[in-house]
Design a protein around this motif. Structure first.
Motif, PDB file in Angstrom:
ATOM      1  N   UNK A 126       9.039  11.991 -19.228  1.00 31.68           N
ATOM      2  CA  UNK A 126       9.670  12.229 -20.523  1.00 31.68           C
ATOM      3  C   UNK A 126       9.851  10.943 -21.324  1.00 31.68           C
ATOM      4  N   UNK A 127       8.760  10.150 -21.399  1.00 30.05           N
ATOM      5  CA  UNK A 127       8.766   8.946 -22.217  1.00 30.05           C
ATOM      6  C   UNK A 127       9.388   7.729 -21.571  1.00 30.05           C
ATOM      7  N   UNK A 128       9.846   7.857 -20.339  1.00 26.72           N
ATOM      8  CA  UNK A 128      10.453   6.726 -19.632  1.00 26.72           C
ATOM      9  C   UNK A 128       9.555   6.325 -18.473  1.00 26.72           C
ATOM     10  N   UNK A 129       9.343   5.011 -18.298  1.00 28.06           N
ATOM     11  CA  UNK A 129       8.471   4.512 -17.233  1.00 28.06           C
ATOM     12  C   UNK A 129       9.113   3.318 -16.535  1.00 28.06           C
ATOM     13  N   UNK A 130       8.814   3.190 -15.241  1.00 28.63           N
ATOM     14  CA  UNK A 130       9.269   2.034 -14.473  1.00 28.63           C
ATOM     15  C   UNK A 130       8.263   1.753 -13.362  1.00 28.63           C
ATOM     16  N   UNK A 131       8.137   0.485 -12.960  1.00 31.54           N
ATOM     17  CA  UNK A 131       7.250   0.158 -11.841  1.00 31.54           C
ATOM     18  C   UNK A 131       7.861   0.625 -10.520  1.00 31.54           C
ATOM     19  N   UNK A 132       6.999   0.865  -9.561  1.00 30.48           N
ATOM     20  CA  UNK A 132       7.414   1.327  -8.241  1.00 30.48           C
ATOM     21  C   UNK A 132       6.551   0.614  -7.213  1.00 30.48           C
ATOM     22  N   UNK A 133       7.158  -0.117  -6.293  1.00 31.52           N
ATOM     23  CA  UNK A 133       6.407  -0.871  -5.294  1.00 31.52           C
ATOM     24  C   UNK A 133       7.068  -0.733  -3.927  1.00 31.52           C
ATOM     25  N   UNK A 134       6.241  -0.663  -2.891  1.00 31.30           N
ATOM     26  CA  UNK A 134       6.748  -0.538  -1.522  1.00 31.30           C
ATOM     27  C   UNK A 134       5.624  -0.842  -0.545  1.00 31.30           C
ATOM     28  N   UNK A 135       5.976  -0.958   0.733  1.00 27.62           N
ATOM     29  CA  UNK A 135       5.021  -1.201   1.804  1.00 27.62           C
ATOM     30  C   UNK A 135       4.985  -0.006   2.753  1.00 27.62           C
ATOM     31  N   UNK A 136       3.819   0.255   3.314  1.00 21.21           N
ATOM     32  CA  UNK A 136       3.683   1.310   4.308  1.00 21.21           C
ATOM     33  C   UNK A 136       2.579   0.909   5.283  1.00 21.21           C
ATOM     34  N   UNK A 137       2.154   1.857   6.119  1.00 18.29           N
ATOM     35  CA  UNK A 137       1.095   1.585   7.071  1.00 18.29           C
ATOM     36  C   UNK A 137       0.437   2.886   7.494  1.00 18.29           C
ATOM     37  N   UNK A 138      -0.784   2.787   7.971  1.00 12.65           N
ATOM     38  CA  UNK A 138      -1.466   3.953   8.518  1.00 12.65           C
ATOM     39  C   UNK A 138      -2.208   3.534   9.786  1.00 12.65           C
ATOM     40  N   UNK A 139      -2.571   4.535  10.571  1.00  6.05           N
ATOM     41  CA  UNK A 139      -3.333   4.304  11.794  1.00  6.05           C
ATOM     42  C   UNK A 139      -4.576   5.182  11.763  1.00  6.05           C
ATOM     43  N   UNK A 140      -5.699   4.605  12.142  1.00 10.68           N
ATOM     44  CA  UNK A 140      -6.953   5.348  12.206  1.00 10.68           C
ATOM     45  C   UNK A 140      -7.200   5.790  13.639  1.00 10.68           C
ATOM     46  N   UNK A 141      -7.539   7.067  13.816  1.00 10.13           N
ATOM     47  CA  UNK A 141      -7.769   7.623  15.142  1.00 10.13           C
ATOM     48  C   UNK A 141      -9.152   8.263  15.195  1.00 10.13           C
ATOM     49  N   UNK A 142      -9.561   8.594  16.391  1.00  8.09           N
ATOM     50  CA  UNK A 142     -10.834   9.268  16.587  1.00  8.09           C
ATOM     51  C   UNK A 142     -10.618  10.779  16.606  1.00  8.09           C
ATOM     52  N   UNK A 143     -11.290  11.504  15.729  1.00  9.98           N
ATOM     53  CA  UNK A 143     -11.215  12.951  15.756  1.00  9.98           C
ATOM     54  C   UNK A 143     -11.897  13.481  17.003  1.00  9.98           C
ATOM     55  N   UNK A 144     -11.187  14.213  17.823  1.00 11.28           N
ATOM     56  CA  UNK A 144     -11.739  14.653  19.102  1.00 11.28           C
ATOM     57  C   UNK A 144     -12.867  15.664  18.934  1.00 11.28           C
TER      58      UNK A 144
END
Length: 546
Positions: A126-144
């Protein structure tokens, strides 16, 4: 969120796909890679890769996933995961419901198959904006099934605070903000007291509309857990905060926060025995769960406070009466033991067996007349106010559970195993009741705030309370809790506990104690004996005064 904002539902987390959804996800993956489901050059089926993904596969899969996410292509990004349907729902909601655009993802150096990354985006509404920043992580696995390298889908990939069933939305806040203050008007914030975050969210959820504030506009996590308030991530337009007074003490809360931070998976609650008011609640847990109020775990030997009261109230024995501590005790074909190195004493009194935490003494005494399968349940409910699902603390809490049990569980319940379940809040209340003789249902906000009806119980006879205090004092000064409680002056008492858990190498550590007008109980999952982890936490809280 208000204004009919849609919700991106975060589904269950599975490491390996099975069934129809998995089949569809892997077919999409094959199409993206340009590798159909056909056979090899020899006409036979293609060999399915096995083993952990290589570093090259980890980099390729994560890079393609990040690129599709940045482009806002939820379907394409989800196809690089092992749960495409749930991933697509959340990633689409990230764009459409959370109104996050301009996404830029910067991967860090991989550790094995795990890739840390940072996210920068813009939230607009609705016409209002702000930056958004954060850290995360993921893990890659083998599909069986396919052998492909896939992102192991978890809601926390999108944001580390997201859990199963949560929703991520931007809009008018569900409740106006609150300015929570302690009993002395000190402002309480999750920045200064980190583990209060979920508690303040829950207080806002329940009392925001009546505290006098007005709603703002924010990006928030709407938690699936009943009674849990929204967690605001970015405020686009501030609302007016309503003031909410709690029973907490900033000084006791600070000590509790510092104490639990020393031990993983720990929780503590402190109450004021003379009023039932909660002085502190702190958790140090990876899952962010308020186990201090809502935990449901066997309390180990701290339960012997209630069992001792039952024995005294039913005329089975007294603190100076017999409670033989034998090497083993058998109840209905199950043999019970004591902790290693606890010397038997067949002439022991109840006070001696209590202060040394002798399991066999309590197991033997539950066979005495007039005790029945219901006796411990009756004691817990009528004297200590437990197990009736009627506590109204001001936020979601567990009331404890002491079910009537037959067979071996009747004996196990008496020593805090079997079917008995408690939270640190429950055990802090038990200690307060034992100390004063009066049950006062714990509260974190005054009942006058919403005129809610508090739970009641008749409490303990004065002679029973006096004997419990004496036994807990002996435990604190010359029994199993003496080392932890050393140096604490005034009127003190304690009880140690450890609870064994199936498939867990170390027991859960429990400890409860009082000093003057403060009672506290702590639990550390996998912490070992009561004095190993929970004990130092409680002692640190009790040192604040009371």
């Amino acid at each position: 969120m208000r204004k009919g904002a849609k919700a991106a539902v975060i589904g269950s987390v599975f490491a390996v796909m099975v069934g129809g959804a998995g089949y569809g996800a892997f077919n999409v993956m094959s199409a993206l890679d340009g590798s159909g489901g056909g056979g090899s050059g020899s006409g036979g089926p293609a060999a399915v890769k096995t083993g952990p993904p290589s570093s090259a596969e980890v980099k390729e899969t994560s890079t393609k996933f990040f690129a599709a996410w940045e482009q806002g292509d939820a379907a394409k990004a989800a196809a690089y995961t092992n749960f495409a349907q749930k991933a697509q729902e959340l990633l689409a909601g990230y764009r459409d419901d959370a109104h996050l655009t301009g996404v830029k993802i910067t991967p860090g150096a991989a550790t094995g198959a795990t890739v840390p990354f940072s996210v920068r985006a813009t939230v607009s509404f609705e016409g209002k904006s702000k930056p958004f920043a954060y850290d995360s992580r993921l893990t890659v696995v083998r599909g069986e099934t396919t052998g492909k390298a896939l992102v192991d889908w978890k809601a926390s990939v999108v944001h580390p605070e997201l859990q199963e069933g949560d929703t991520l939305v931007t809009g008018e806040s569900a409740s106006p903000p609150i300015e929570a203050v302690d009993r002395n008007n000190v402002v309480l914030t999750k920045e200064k007291y980190p583990s209060l975050g979920p508690i303040l969210d829950a207080l806002r959820e329940k009392y925001g509309d009546t505290a006098g504030g007005t709603a703002g506009v924010e990006l928030a996590i709407h938690h699936a857990t009943e009674g849990a308030g929204d967690t605001a991530l970015v405020t686009l337009a501030k609302g007016k905060a309503g003031k909410l007074r709690t029973t907490l003490s900033a000084s006791v809360q600070a000590a509790a926060e510092k104490a639990v931070a020393q031990y993983a998976e720990s929780s503590v609650v402190a109450v004021q025995p003379s009023s039932g008011e909660v002085l502190a609640v702190a958790n140090h847990r990876a899952d962010g769960f308020n186990a201090a109020f809502q935990g449901t775990l066997a309390p180990g030997s701290t339960m012997k406070i209630i069992t001792a009261a039952m024995l005294i109230d039913n005329g089975v024995t007294t603190m100076n009466g017999p409670a033989p501590c034998t090497e083993t005790a058998t109840w209905q074909s199950q043999t019970f033991h004591n902790l290693t190195n606890l010397a038997p004493n067949e002439k022991a009194s109840l006070a001696n067996s209590f202060m040394r935490s002798c399991n066999t003494a309590f197991v033997k005494l539950i066979d005495e007349k007039p005790l029945t399968d219901e006796s411990l349940t009756t004691e817990a409910q009528t004297r200590f106010g437990l197990g009736q699902n009627n506590w109204k603390t001001g936020i979601p809490s567990f009331d404890g559970s002491v079910p009537a049990s037959s067979g071996p569980d009747r004996a196990a319940n008496a020593i805090g195993q079997g079917q008995v379940q408690m939270s640190p809040l429950n055990m802090a209340s038990v200690t307060a009741t034992a100390m004063t003789g009066t049950f006062r249902q714990p509260v974190i906000v005054s009942r006058k705030l919403d005129d809610r009806e508090l739970a009641t119980a008749k409490g303990l006879p004065s002679s029973t309370s006096a004997q419990l205090r004496a036994m807990m004092n002996l435990t604190a000064t010359s029994g199993t809790a003496a080392q932890v409680m050393a140096g604490l002056g005034g009127n003190i008492g304690a009880k140690t506990g450890s609870a064994e858990v199936d498939a867990q190498s170390k027991s859960n550590s429990w400890f409860t104690g009082y000093r003057n007008d403060i009672a506290a109980a702590a639990m550390t999952q996998g912490g070992g004996h009561g004095v190993d982890a929970a004990g130092p936490i409680v002692a640190a809280v009790l040192r604040t005064g009371g």
